[in-house]
Design a protein around this motif. Structure first.
Motif, PDB file in Angstrom:
ATOM      1  N   GLU A 151       5.754 -11.855 -17.878  1.00 49.94           N
ATOM      2  CA  GLU A 151       4.451 -11.678 -17.472  1.00 49.94           C
ATOM      3  C   GLU A 151       4.368 -11.436 -15.863  1.00 49.94           C
ATOM      4  N   VAL A 152       5.360 -12.060 -15.170  1.00 51.00           N
ATOM      5  CA  VAL A 152       5.410 -11.615 -13.959  1.00 51.00           C
ATOM      6  C   VAL A 152       5.676 -10.360 -13.560  1.00 51.00           C
ATOM      7  N   PHE A 153       6.455  -9.540 -14.424  1.00 45.91           N
ATOM      8  CA  PHE A 153       6.577  -8.024 -14.402  1.00 45.91           C
ATOM      9  C   PHE A 153       5.808  -7.349 -15.393  1.00 45.91           C
ATOM     10  N   GLY A 154       4.814  -7.887 -15.688  1.00 41.11           N
ATOM     11  CA  GLY A 154       3.567  -7.286 -16.598  1.00 41.11           C
ATOM     12  C   GLY A 154       2.872  -6.196 -16.084  1.00 41.11           C
ATOM     13  N   PRO A 155       2.176  -5.351 -16.738  1.00 42.07           N
ATOM     14  CA  PRO A 155       1.478  -4.134 -16.551  1.00 42.07           C
ATOM     15  C   PRO A 155       0.520  -4.291 -15.345  1.00 42.07           C
ATOM     16  N   TRP A 156      -0.207  -5.684 -15.339  1.00 39.06           N
ATOM     17  CA  TRP A 156      -1.246  -5.981 -14.507  1.00 39.06           C
ATOM     18  C   TRP A 156      -0.496  -6.187 -13.248  1.00 39.06           C
ATOM     19  N   THR A 157       0.615  -6.771 -12.958  1.00 36.91           N
ATOM     20  CA  THR A 157       1.034  -6.995 -11.700  1.00 36.91           C
ATOM     21  C   THR A 157       1.373  -5.721 -11.110  1.00 36.91           C
ATOM     22  N   TRP A 158       1.927  -4.674 -11.723  1.00 37.87           N
ATOM     23  CA  TRP A 158       2.189  -3.336 -11.181  1.00 37.87           C
ATOM     24  C   TRP A 158       0.924  -2.678 -10.799  1.00 37.87           C
ATOM     25  N   ARG A 159      -0.193  -2.857 -11.774  1.00 39.28           N
ATOM     26  CA  ARG A 159      -1.395  -2.343 -11.352  1.00 39.28           C
ATOM     27  C   ARG A 159      -1.971  -2.778 -10.035  1.00 39.28           C
ATOM     28  N   VAL A 160      -1.944  -3.947  -9.841  1.00 38.91           N
ATOM     29  CA  VAL A 160      -2.401  -4.650  -8.446  1.00 38.91           C
ATOM     30  C   VAL A 160      -1.499  -4.570  -7.609  1.00 38.91           C
ATOM     31  N   LEU A 161      -0.345  -4.283  -7.568  1.00 36.68           N
ATOM     32  CA  LEU A 161       0.777  -3.913  -6.514  1.00 36.68           C
ATOM     33  C   LEU A 161       0.446  -2.478  -6.002  1.00 36.68           C
ATOM     34  N   VAL A 162       0.105  -1.611  -7.050  1.00 37.83           N
ATOM     35  CA  VAL A 162      -0.072  -0.127  -6.777  1.00 37.83           C
ATOM     36  C   VAL A 162      -1.536   0.139  -5.984  1.00 37.83           C
ATOM     37  N   VAL A 163      -2.427  -0.798  -6.456  1.00 39.64           N
ATOM     38  CA  VAL A 163      -3.722  -0.548  -5.812  1.00 39.64           C
ATOM     39  C   VAL A 163      -3.805  -1.240  -4.511  1.00 39.64           C
ATOM     40  N   LEU A 164      -3.058  -2.360  -4.064  1.00 35.92           N
ATOM     41  CA  LEU A 164      -2.892  -3.136  -2.925  1.00 35.92           C
ATOM     42  C   LEU A 164      -2.166  -2.121  -2.118  1.00 35.92           C
ATOM     43  N   THR A 165      -1.188  -1.340  -2.502  1.00 34.88           N
ATOM     44  CA  THR A 165      -0.393  -0.275  -1.551  1.00 34.88           C
ATOM     45  C   THR A 165      -1.321   0.760  -1.493  1.00 34.88           C
ATOM     46  N   ALA A 166      -1.980   1.083  -2.312  1.00 32.70           N
ATOM     47  CA  ALA A 166      -2.903   2.377  -2.171  1.00 32.70           C
ATOM     48  C   ALA A 166      -3.817   2.128  -0.954  1.00 32.70           C
ATOM     49  N   PHE A 167      -4.491   0.878  -1.034  1.00 38.43           N
ATOM     50  CA  PHE A 167      -5.345   0.426   0.062  1.00 38.43           C
ATOM     51  C   PHE A 167      -4.845   0.341   1.354  1.00 38.43           C
ATOM     52  N   TRP A 168      -3.738   0.077   1.368  1.00 33.40           N
ATOM     53  CA  TRP A 168      -2.884   0.174   2.329  1.00 33.40           C
ATOM     54  C   TRP A 168      -2.397   1.446   3.306  1.00 33.40           C
ATOM     55  N   LEU A 169      -1.998   2.293   2.015  1.00 32.33           N
ATOM     56  CA  LEU A 169      -1.863   3.794   2.602  1.00 32.33           C
ATOM     57  C   LEU A 169      -3.065   4.442   3.095  1.00 32.33           C
ATOM     58  N   TRP A 170      -4.218   4.208   2.412  1.00 30.02           N
ATOM     59  CA  TRP A 170      -5.582   4.665   2.885  1.00 30.02           C
ATOM     60  C   TRP A 170      -5.848   4.189   4.412  1.00 30.02           C
ATOM     61  N   ARG A 171      -5.522   2.930   4.674  1.00 25.43           N
ATOM     62  CA  ARG A 171      -5.715   2.544   5.870  1.00 25.43           C
ATOM     63  C   ARG A 171      -4.962   3.183   6.892  1.00 25.43           C
ATOM     64  N   ARG A 172      -3.529   3.304   6.532  1.00 28.57           N
ATOM     65  CA  ARG A 172      -2.810   4.117   7.394  1.00 28.57           C
ATOM     66  C   ARG A 172      -3.059   5.700   7.640  1.00 28.57           C
ATOM     67  N   GLY A 173      -4.048   6.171   7.072  1.00 27.11           N
ATOM     68  CA  GLY A 173      -4.422   7.529   7.015  1.00 27.11           C
ATOM     69  C   GLY A 173      -3.603   8.501   5.802  1.00 27.11           C
ATOM     70  N   ALA A 174      -3.217   7.867   4.991  1.00 30.28           N
ATOM     71  CA  ALA A 174      -2.183   8.846   3.694  1.00 30.28           C
ATOM     72  C   ALA A 174      -3.219   8.386   2.578  1.00 30.28           C
ATOM     73  N   PRO A 175      -4.590   9.213   2.682  1.00 22.85           N
ATOM     74  CA  PRO A 175      -5.467   8.923   1.358  1.00 22.85           C
ATOM     75  C   PRO A 175      -4.890   9.874   0.178  1.00 22.85           C
ATOM     76  N   ARG A 176      -4.288  10.929   0.549  1.00 18.76           N
ATOM     77  CA  ARG A 176      -3.858  11.678  -0.623  1.00 18.76           C
ATOM     78  C   ARG A 176      -2.843  10.936  -1.611  1.00 18.76           C
ATOM     79  N   LEU A 177      -1.889  10.221  -0.839  1.00 16.72           N
ATOM     80  CA  LEU A 177      -0.948   9.536  -1.421  1.00 16.72           C
ATOM     81  C   LEU A 177      -1.469   8.387  -2.060  1.00 16.72           C
ATOM     82  N   ALA A 178      -2.545   7.699  -1.393  1.00 16.17           N
ATOM     83  CA  ALA A 178      -3.065   6.712  -2.188  1.00 16.17           C
ATOM     84  C   ALA A 178      -3.599   6.734  -3.503  1.00 16.17           C
ATOM     85  N   VAL A 179      -4.492   8.199  -3.314  1.00 13.86           N
ATOM     86  CA  VAL A 179      -5.156   8.602  -4.676  1.00 13.86           C
ATOM     87  C   VAL A 179      -4.032   8.803  -5.817  1.00 13.86           C
TER      88      VAL A 179
END
Length: 230
Positions: free
Chosen positions: A57-85
């Motif tokens: 469950e630690v490595f379950g699908p929702w963990t990966w979804r949350v990590l990717v969304v958080l990373t995407a938010f960080w990418l957007w803040r860093r000026g990489a919106p295309r990569l975030a999307v």
């Protein structure tokens, strides 16, 4: 290389899909043999199964979804919106594809005596295995531009592969998936990420950007140039 990667992972998925849909006796016997063997081991080691129940469950699908969304938010803040999307779109498409295939194939999960775990829904392909492949590969492709040496890049790919294998094994060991389910899940997850990376790279080159090797340099390496030296 991208075409080779897609072929390597697509072929086993398609073969497994056909064998599952045709109820191949050879695949059924192989799946049942492995399931019964691992189930017997599980019944003898309750502490290990408790660990797997938590780890899966630690490595379950929702963990990966949350990590990717958080990373995407960080990418957007860093000026990489295309990569975030790209990151969010890839893991979202992969998850929807998994649900669609589960509904189409509608394979029953293992029904073992004295089960040590349970899971809802259909069995093929494994959502946990596919989620691990999607999430781990997406995050590695984002991380690569920050790694200075080829050795460190190889290490992160090895770690990602080890996580995929562990998640796949845990689902079979817990008796909630057949071996063919998890192999198909990992294979399809990798295919989705490779296809998405190829699409992004095609767009980059169409924009006149310097060609990159995503598996070595990351999906959008120019977004992070200047963030480290070397």
């Amino acid at each position: 290389m991208a075409l080779v990667a897609v072929a390597i992972f697509t072929v086993p998925f398609v073969i497994l899909l056909v064998l599952v849909k045709t109820s191949s006796p050879s695949l059924t016997n192989l799946d049942e043999g492995i399931a019964l063997s691992l189930h017997a081991h599980a019944l003898e080691n309750p502490g290990y199964i408790a660990f797997l129940n938590v780890a899966t469950e630690v490595f379950g699908p929702w963990t990966w979804r949350v990590l990717v969304v958080l990373t995407a938010f960080w990418l957007w803040r860093r000026g990489a919106p295309r990569l975030a999307v790209w990151a969010v779109a890839t893991i979202t498409f992969g998850g929807l594809l998994n649900l669609a295939l589960k509904g189409i194939v509608d394979r029953a999960r293992p029904d073992l005596p004295d089960p040590v775990a349970s899971a809802p829904g259909a069995s093929f392909p494994s959502g946990h295995a596919m989620g691990a492949a999607l999430g781990a590969c997406i995050l590695v492709l984002i991380l690569l531009p920050f790694l200075r040496s080829m050795t460190s890049r190889i290490v992160v790919w090895v770690v990602a592969a080890a996580i995929m294998v562990f998640v796949a094994y845990s689902r079979v060991a817990l008796g909630v998936h057949w071996t063919s389910d998890v192999i198909a899940g990992v294979a399809l997850g990798v295919v989705v990420v490779v296809a998405a990376a190829v699409g992004f790279e095609t767009w980059r080159r169409g924009e006149g950007r310097e060609p990159a090797e995503p598996h070595v340099e990351g999906v959008e390496p120019e977004a992070f140039r200047g963030s480290h030296s070397g």
